[in-house]
Design a protein around this motif. Sequence first.
Motif, short mmCIF file in Angstrom:
data_model
loop_
_atom_site.label_atom_id
_atom_site.label_comp_id
_atom_site.label_asym_id
_atom_site.label_seq_id
_atom_site.Cartn_x
_atom_site.Cartn_y
_atom_site.Cartn_z
N LEU A 97 0.84 -1.20 0.00
CA LEU A 97 0.00 0.00 0.00
C LEU A 97 0.87 1.25 0.00
CD1 LEU A 97 -2.94 1.06 0.17
CD2 LEU A 97 -2.72 0.99 2.67
N LYS A 98 1.95 1.22 0.73
CA LYS A 98 2.91 2.33 0.77
C LYS A 98 3.46 2.63 -0.62
CE LYS A 98 7.56 3.25 2.64
NZ LYS A 98 7.45 4.48 3.42
N LYS A 99 3.86 1.56 -1.34
CA LYS A 99 4.42 1.74 -2.69
C LYS A 99 3.39 2.36 -3.62
CE LYS A 99 7.55 -2.25 -2.37
NZ LYS A 99 7.85 -3.60 -2.93
N LEU A 100 2.15 1.91 -3.51
CA LEU A 100 1.10 2.40 -4.38
C LEU A 100 0.79 3.87 -4.10
CD1 LEU A 100 -0.75 1.44 -6.64
CD2 LEU A 100 -2.40 0.70 -4.91
N ILE A 101 0.74 4.23 -2.82
CA ILE A 101 0.44 5.61 -2.45
C ILE A 101 1.59 6.54 -2.86
CG2 ILE A 101 0.19 7.15 -0.46
CD1 ILE A 101 -1.49 4.99 0.86
N GLU A 102 2.81 6.07 -2.75
CA GLU A 102 3.96 6.91 -3.08
C GLU A 102 4.18 7.01 -4.59
OE1 GLU A 102 7.20 5.41 -0.73
OE2 GLU A 102 6.51 6.45 1.07
#
Length: 434
Positions: free
Chosen positions: A421-426
């Motif tokens: 989720l972090k990768k997608l948001i960033e």
Amino acid sequence: MSKFTFNMPDVGEGVAEAEIVEWHVKPGDTVEEDQHLVDVMTDKATIDIESPVTGTVLEVSGEAGDTISVGAMLLVIEVEGEATVASGSSGEEHAEAPAPKSEAVEERIEVETSDASDADDALAADPHPEPLPAPTLAPQPRHEAKVLASPAVRQRARDLGIDLAEVKPAADGRIRHADLDQFLAYNAGGGFAPVGQSRADEEKKVIGLRKRIAQNMAASKRNIPHFSYVEEVDVTELERMRADLNANRGSKPKLTMLPLLIGAVCRLIPQYPMINARYDDEVGIVTRHGAVHMGMATQTDGGLMVPVIRDAQAKNLWQLAHEIGRLANAARDGSAKSEELSGSTLTVTSLGPLGGVATTPVINRPEVAIIGPNRIIERPMYVPDGVGGERIEKRKLMNISISCDHRVVDGYDAASFIQELKKLIETPVLLLTD
């Protein structure tokens, strides 16, 4: 004259009992047919029970907070003449009216509110509460009589426990109220002035929505072994993209962080089906749902409610924003339908502007996970400078929390989900691709 016993009607959906929330009549009141008699609550639905007959109330069953079974006596009404006999009577001397018409039981979702705040309730009992007297210190020394001050100033000093000999007077040597004020300000924290006003203790019965919330939260913490995981996410690019989309949205609803987060979560669910699940621990079955029915924790005047965005995975960002606004308003104004407040498979909870560095949200049982975005803060960070080095840059950062049911979700799975989720948001442009 005859007596009509009105039993608790079957309100459908397999409901066997309901909680009395509020009576609108009392013994001795005259009621008309279809008049609102009482509010009862089943799950999170508040039901209006209306009178099937005209007459005088003789007896009511229970009070606010009591539970009543379907078919049990709700109240007794004295009616003119002979009432029509119908099924469901109780007692041979009680004649009966026809079963209540379907429109006599109108279901509505109602957020409990009071006519005044808790503080106003206390003031209603005593509109002019007297503050507790300030503590009096040791008796004043004898040399106080030599100090120049009016009787009112001397009395105030005694009430506050101030030795006038310690107060610096004005130029003419006379101590005035302003000198006492200055003395109190200088000695703030010294215990001379009361820090606030007292008010009477207040007891409020926990009923209705507040009682449901208490029961659900207690059951969740009692039955579910929670664990929480928190990760920091750089949302600088996401916020920049959100600002660009809002600047060109036209008639579309304004995007907040929430639809973007829900969109990102929905993209990842196929890889992490154990997150979007419900666990029936009584029969030992975990159902991993294919559709994401996203619960959205919403604060209302009556307490926390969870309206549900159906098939969130099938909606675009603008549709999600529209549903979020519509459901939040419906929950707050009491117009949400029963089906809009149940059936969620995963819940997101946010404290909005209150934020917080990190939260450990309580799972909305029987779901197995709940996600909580926290406050966005700006902070200097080292970022790549494009030539192999680093530079310091102001970035927008946010912590994302997740709480999971450890019986169903392993810590590794929860951590992996949040990292993806972090990768997608960033890299927010991925939210706009197919």
